[in-house]
Design a protein around this motif. Structure first.
Motif, PDB file in Angstrom:
ATOM      1  N   ILE A 463       0.841  -1.204   0.000  1.00 42.09           N
ATOM      2  CA  ILE A 463       0.000   0.000   0.000  1.00 42.09           C
ATOM      3  C   ILE A 463       0.873   1.251   0.000  1.00 42.09           C
ATOM      4  N   ASN A 464       1.885   1.260   0.877  1.00 46.31           N
ATOM      5  CA  ASN A 464       2.802   2.409   0.952  1.00 46.31           C
ATOM      6  C   ASN A 464       3.510   2.633  -0.380  1.00 46.31           C
ATOM      7  N   PHE A 465       3.970   1.524  -1.006  1.00 46.72           N
ATOM      8  CA  PHE A 465       4.679   1.641  -2.286  1.00 46.72           C
ATOM      9  C   PHE A 465       3.774   2.258  -3.342  1.00 46.72           C
ATOM     10  N   ASN A 466       2.540   1.752  -3.455  1.00 47.30           N
ATOM     11  CA  ASN A 466       1.621   2.246  -4.489  1.00 47.30           C
ATOM     12  C   ASN A 466       1.280   3.716  -4.290  1.00 47.30           C
ATOM     13  N   LEU A 467       1.081   4.108  -3.035  1.00 49.88           N
ATOM     14  CA  LEU A 467       0.784   5.515  -2.749  1.00 49.88           C
ATOM     15  C   LEU A 467       1.957   6.415  -3.122  1.00 49.88           C
ATOM     16  N   MET A 468       3.158   5.994  -2.737  1.00 52.16           N
ATOM     17  CA  MET A 468       4.341   6.806  -3.029  1.00 52.16           C
ATOM     18  C   MET A 468       4.664   6.810  -4.520  1.00 52.16           C
ATOM     19  N   PHE A 469       4.426   5.671  -5.182  1.00 50.38           N
ATOM     20  CA  PHE A 469       4.683   5.598  -6.609  1.00 50.38           C
ATOM     21  C   PHE A 469       3.764   6.550  -7.376  1.00 50.38           C
ATOM     22  N   ASP A 470       2.496   6.588  -6.974  1.00 54.71           N
ATOM     23  CA  ASP A 470       1.537   7.486  -7.614  1.00 54.71           C
ATOM     24  C   ASP A 470       1.951   8.942  -7.411  1.00 54.71           C
ATOM     25  N   ASP A 471       2.350   9.276  -6.176  1.00 51.92           N
ATOM     26  CA  ASP A 471       2.803  10.643  -5.887  1.00 51.92           C
ATOM     27  C   ASP A 471       4.074  10.975  -6.667  1.00 51.92           C
ATOM     28  N   LEU A 472       4.977   9.996  -6.779  1.00 54.40           N
ATOM     29  CA  LEU A 472       6.224  10.219  -7.503  1.00 54.40           C
ATOM     30  C   LEU A 472       5.949  10.555  -8.968  1.00 54.40           C
ATOM     31  N   LEU A 473       5.070   9.797  -9.611  1.00 51.76           N
ATOM     32  CA  LEU A 473       4.742  10.072 -11.009  1.00 51.76           C
ATOM     33  C   LEU A 473       4.170  11.480 -11.185  1.00 51.76           C
ATOM     34  N   LYS A 474       3.309  11.888 -10.261  1.00 43.99           N
ATOM     35  CA  LYS A 474       2.727  13.237 -10.342  1.00 43.99           C
ATOM     36  C   LYS A 474       3.816  14.310 -10.247  1.00 43.99           C
ATOM     37  N   GLU A 475       4.756  14.107  -9.335  1.00 43.12           N
ATOM     38  CA  GLU A 475       5.834  15.083  -9.163  1.00 43.12           C
ATOM     39  C   GLU A 475       6.778  15.101 -10.366  1.00 43.12           C
ATOM     40  N   LEU A 476       7.051  13.925 -10.927  1.00 43.28           N
ATOM     41  CA  LEU A 476       7.960  13.863 -12.081  1.00 43.28           C
ATOM     42  C   LEU A 476       7.353  14.530 -13.306  1.00 43.28           C
ATOM     43  N   GLN A 477       6.032  14.494 -13.426  1.00 40.49           N
ATOM     44  CA  GLN A 477       5.364  15.181 -14.539  1.00 40.49           C
ATOM     45  C   GLN A 477       5.545  16.695 -14.433  1.00 40.49           C
ATOM     46  N   LYS A 478       5.701  17.187 -13.203  1.00 40.32           N
ATOM     47  CA  LYS A 478       5.962  18.619 -13.000  1.00 40.32           C
ATOM     48  C   LYS A 478       7.448  18.934 -13.195  1.00 40.32           C
ATOM     49  N   ARG A 479       8.301  17.975 -12.859  1.00 44.66           N
ATOM     50  CA  ARG A 479       9.753  18.205 -12.864  1.00 44.66           C
ATOM     51  C   ARG A 479      10.345  18.197 -14.272  1.00 44.66           C
ATOM     52  N   TYR A 480       9.848  17.285 -15.124  1.00 48.94           N
ATOM     53  CA  TYR A 480      10.440  17.118 -16.456  1.00 48.94           C
ATOM     54  C   TYR A 480       9.462  17.539 -17.542  1.00 48.94           C
ATOM     55  N   GLN A 481       9.953  18.374 -18.455  1.00 56.41           N
ATOM     56  CA  GLN A 481       9.113  18.833 -19.565  1.00 56.41           C
ATOM     57  C   GLN A 481       8.864  17.684 -20.547  1.00 56.41           C
ATOM     58  N   ILE A 482       7.631  17.586 -21.022  1.00 58.43           N
ATOM     59  CA  ILE A 482       7.267  16.548 -21.978  1.00 58.43           C
ATOM     60  C   ILE A 482       6.837  17.209 -23.281  1.00 58.43           C
ATOM     61  N   LYS A 483       7.527  16.866 -24.365  1.00 56.55           N
ATOM     62  CA  LYS A 483       7.162  17.365 -25.693  1.00 56.55           C
ATOM     63  C   LYS A 483       6.654  16.185 -26.517  1.00 56.55           C
ATOM     64  N   ASN A 484       5.436  16.307 -26.984  1.00 51.27           N
ATOM     65  CA  ASN A 484       4.811  15.219 -27.737  1.00 51.27           C
ATOM     66  C   ASN A 484       4.695  15.608 -29.210  1.00 51.27           C
ATOM     67  N   TYR A 485       5.235  14.743 -30.084  1.00 48.26           N
ATOM     68  CA  TYR A 485       5.188  15.024 -31.519  1.00 48.26           C
ATOM     69  C   TYR A 485       4.256  14.064 -32.264  1.00 48.26           C
ATOM     70  N   TYR A 486       3.712  13.120 -31.533  1.00 49.48           N
ATOM     71  CA  TYR A 486       2.859  12.130 -32.201  1.00 49.48           C
ATOM     72  C   TYR A 486       1.472  12.708 -32.405  1.00 49.48           C
ATOM     73  N   LYS A 487       0.955  12.642 -33.597  1.00 49.27           N
ATOM     74  CA  LYS A 487      -0.357  13.212 -33.920  1.00 49.27           C
ATOM     75  C   LYS A 487      -1.392  12.120 -34.099  1.00 49.27           C
ATOM     76  N   GLY A 488      -1.610  11.371 -33.031  1.00 50.35           N
ATOM     77  CA  GLY A 488      -2.618  10.313 -33.064  1.00 50.35           C
ATOM     78  C   GLY A 488      -4.012  10.897 -32.999  1.00 50.35           C
ATOM     79  N   SER A 489      -5.026  10.029 -33.043  1.00 49.38           N
ATOM     80  CA  SER A 489      -6.399  10.478 -33.192  1.00 49.38           C
ATOM     81  C   SER A 489      -6.910  11.324 -32.019  1.00 49.38           C
ATOM     82  N   GLU A 490      -6.391  11.086 -30.805  1.00 49.95           N
ATOM     83  CA  GLU A 490      -6.901  11.824 -29.654  1.00 49.95           C
ATOM     84  C   GLU A 490      -5.813  12.648 -28.970  1.00 49.95           C
ATOM     85  N   PHE A 491      -4.707  12.832 -29.607  1.00 49.16           N
ATOM     86  CA  PHE A 491      -3.603  13.547 -28.964  1.00 49.16           C
ATOM     87  C   PHE A 491      -3.649  15.016 -29.353  1.00 49.16           C
TER      88      PHE A 491
END
Length: 491
Positions: A463-491
């Motif tokens: 439980i602790n791992f899953n909670l921290m992993f979820d929080d970690l992903l949220k923080e990493l999305q703020k920390r690292y810029q993401i540039k998406n070049y794929y032009k799929g149907s819903e992107f």
């Protein structure tokens, strides 16, 4: 970009694949590559300092494609795979992995060449046999050939997974004794219960229906009574010809696609064991060109559809063609060991039913409603009494065994609701009876053995791992810029 990832969170798979990929792709898969317009950009996306190459994206898409094909027991077309969103899932999986890898490398986690070699050499997939665990170079190279990976590319994948694995060990924090005690308390709290079971099942079928009251009930709930959504299709199918297929052709096809034919233990089937499926798949591969030609002819009106059919939203045809609009034709797709082409003629949206059409359903619901009212009334009258004239069943906890006249399912329902309520005296309504109870006393037992305590600790750690992993992903999305070049149907 972060907003986009959060909006598509359902595609995020939080399981990190640290071991060698369990599912492998065929050497020549007939779905083709996703159109990436690679001349325009070197990467599909860039996450922090790391790019997602077109090959990485195609490999991940291929991997998900094969997993989905195995789950559905039939080969998907590229159109079906894209309709299922496999391209989006592939890209988001890779973005997640690159976020974690960026962070692992920033923290200084590193996997040496020696660690990579040891990981590959110790993988059971590459052992000579169950008894001979030595490394089988031929198996290893065949695997890479099937995946269309060079040794250096595969080593790079393993290296990155090891670096992510090392970083994630930081999240493996063991549960402390206080947490274990709290979990133990929630499970081993016991209530001494005096209960009375009032069975009204004999009265359930004696409820009289007043027509005016029934109409009033229907008026208040008529949005609940609608016709079913359905789809009207024109259908064209082509059966593969299984006669006059030469064995050497089948063997060659199996050799190139053997990783698609596995037994329950995930081992590749021998040719003779896979023959029936190989024969059908090979025949379908020969039919693909004819199916595409017939698609063009149907579109031009040169040939006719064979039949029409009304399908529910949960039929296989509807699920495989959920992106179709009215008067649109599907591309050829495989279903039930045939090629199909369908045209969506009409979508029949749900409509409110008039009283006569809804009457039978409304009667059943009205009876349930009146019966529940009866149960509520009886229960309310009972708990108003100073003392419940019931039976003391002793102390029970969330995991107690049934010691009442209730069925096991009824007892489980009763206990589940009992420990959610705060009232000392209350009731629980079951399907045809009501259980009125009073809590006489409470106690906390401490009879957890060592085995249970280890299980509690393991569960809390997860439980602790899953909670921290979820929080970690949220923080990493703020920390690292993401540039998406794929032009799929819903992107």
């Amino acid at each position: 970009m972060i907003t986009w990832m959060q909006r598509h969170k359902k595609y995020l798979v939080v399981t990190i694949w640290i071991s060698v990929i369990a599912f492998v792709g065929a050497g020549t898969v007939g779905w083709g590559s996703v159109d990436l317009n690679s001349s325009r950009n070197k990467y599909v996306a860039v996450v922090g300092n790391l790019g997602i190459t077109h090959k990485e994206f195609n490999d991940k898409y291929n991997e998900l494609y094969i997993i989905q094909s195995q789950l559905s027991n039939e080969e998907l077309t590229n159109e079906q795979a894209l309709a299922l969103g496999l391209d989006k899932q592939a890209l988001i999986d890779l973005m997640r992995e690159k976020l974690l890898l960026n962070y692992a490398q920033d923290l200084g986690f590193y996997a040496s060449d020696d660690e990579v070699l040891k990981t590959i050499a110790s993988d059971k997939m590459f052992q000579k046999s169950e008894t001979d665990t030595s490394f089988d170079k031929e198996k290893y190279l065949s695997y890479l050939k099937a995946l269309r990976l060079s040794e250096s590319e595969f080593a790079k994948q393993i290296k990155e997974k090891l670096e992510i694995s090392k970083m994630l060990k930081l999240l493996n924090i063991p549960a402390n004794q206080k947490e274990i005690e709290i979990l133990n308390s929630s499970i081993n709290m016991e209530d001494e219960i005096n209960l009375k079971i009032i069975d009204l099942s004999a009265k359930a079928n004696k409820i009289e229906i007043n027509l005016d009251e029934l109409k009033k009930y229907w008026e208040e709930h008529k949005s609940d009574y609608k016709s079913e959504l359905n789809y009207e299709y024109s259908i064209y199918s082509i059966e593969p010809k299984l006669d006059n297929i030469q064995e050497d052709e089948l063997k060659a096809y199996w050799e190139n696609n053997k990783f698609n034919y596995k037994d329950e233990d995930n081992k590749i089937k021998e040719f003779k064991d896979a023959l029936e499926n190989v024969k059908i798949d090979f025949a379908l591969s020969l039919l693909e060109k004819d199916a595409k030609l017939d698609y063009v002819k149907l579109k031009k009106g040169e040939i006719n559809f064979q039949k029409t059919s009304v399908e529910s939203p949960y039929s296989q045809i509807a699920l495989l063609n959920k992106e179709l609009k009215e008067n649109e034709l599907s591309k050829p797709f495989i279903m039930d060991k045939k090629y199909y082409i369908v045209k969506l003629n009409k979508i029949n949206e749900p409509k409110e039913l008039d009283f006569e059409a809804a009457k039978t359903m409304a009667e059943e619901d009205y009876k349930d409603y009146k019966f529940k009212e009866m149960l509520e009334k009886v229960a309310q009258e009972e708990i108003k009494k100073d003392k419940i004239n019931g039976k003391n069943i002793g102390f029970i906890s969330k995991v107690s065994k049934n010691n009442t006249d209730l069925t096991d399912i009824e007892f489980f329902t009763f206990v589940s609701e009992l420990f959610l309520k705060e009232d000392k005296k209350s009731y629980v309504i079951l399907s045809d009876k009501v259980v009125v109870y009073e809590i006489l006393s409470q106690k906390l037992t401490n009879n957890v053995d060592k085995k249970e305590e280890v299980a509690f600790a393991s569960e809390l750690k997860n439980i602790n791992f899953n909670l921290m992993f979820d929080d970690l992903l949220k923080e990493l999305q703020k920390r690292y810029q993401i540039k998406n070049y794929y032009k799929g149907s819903e992107f």
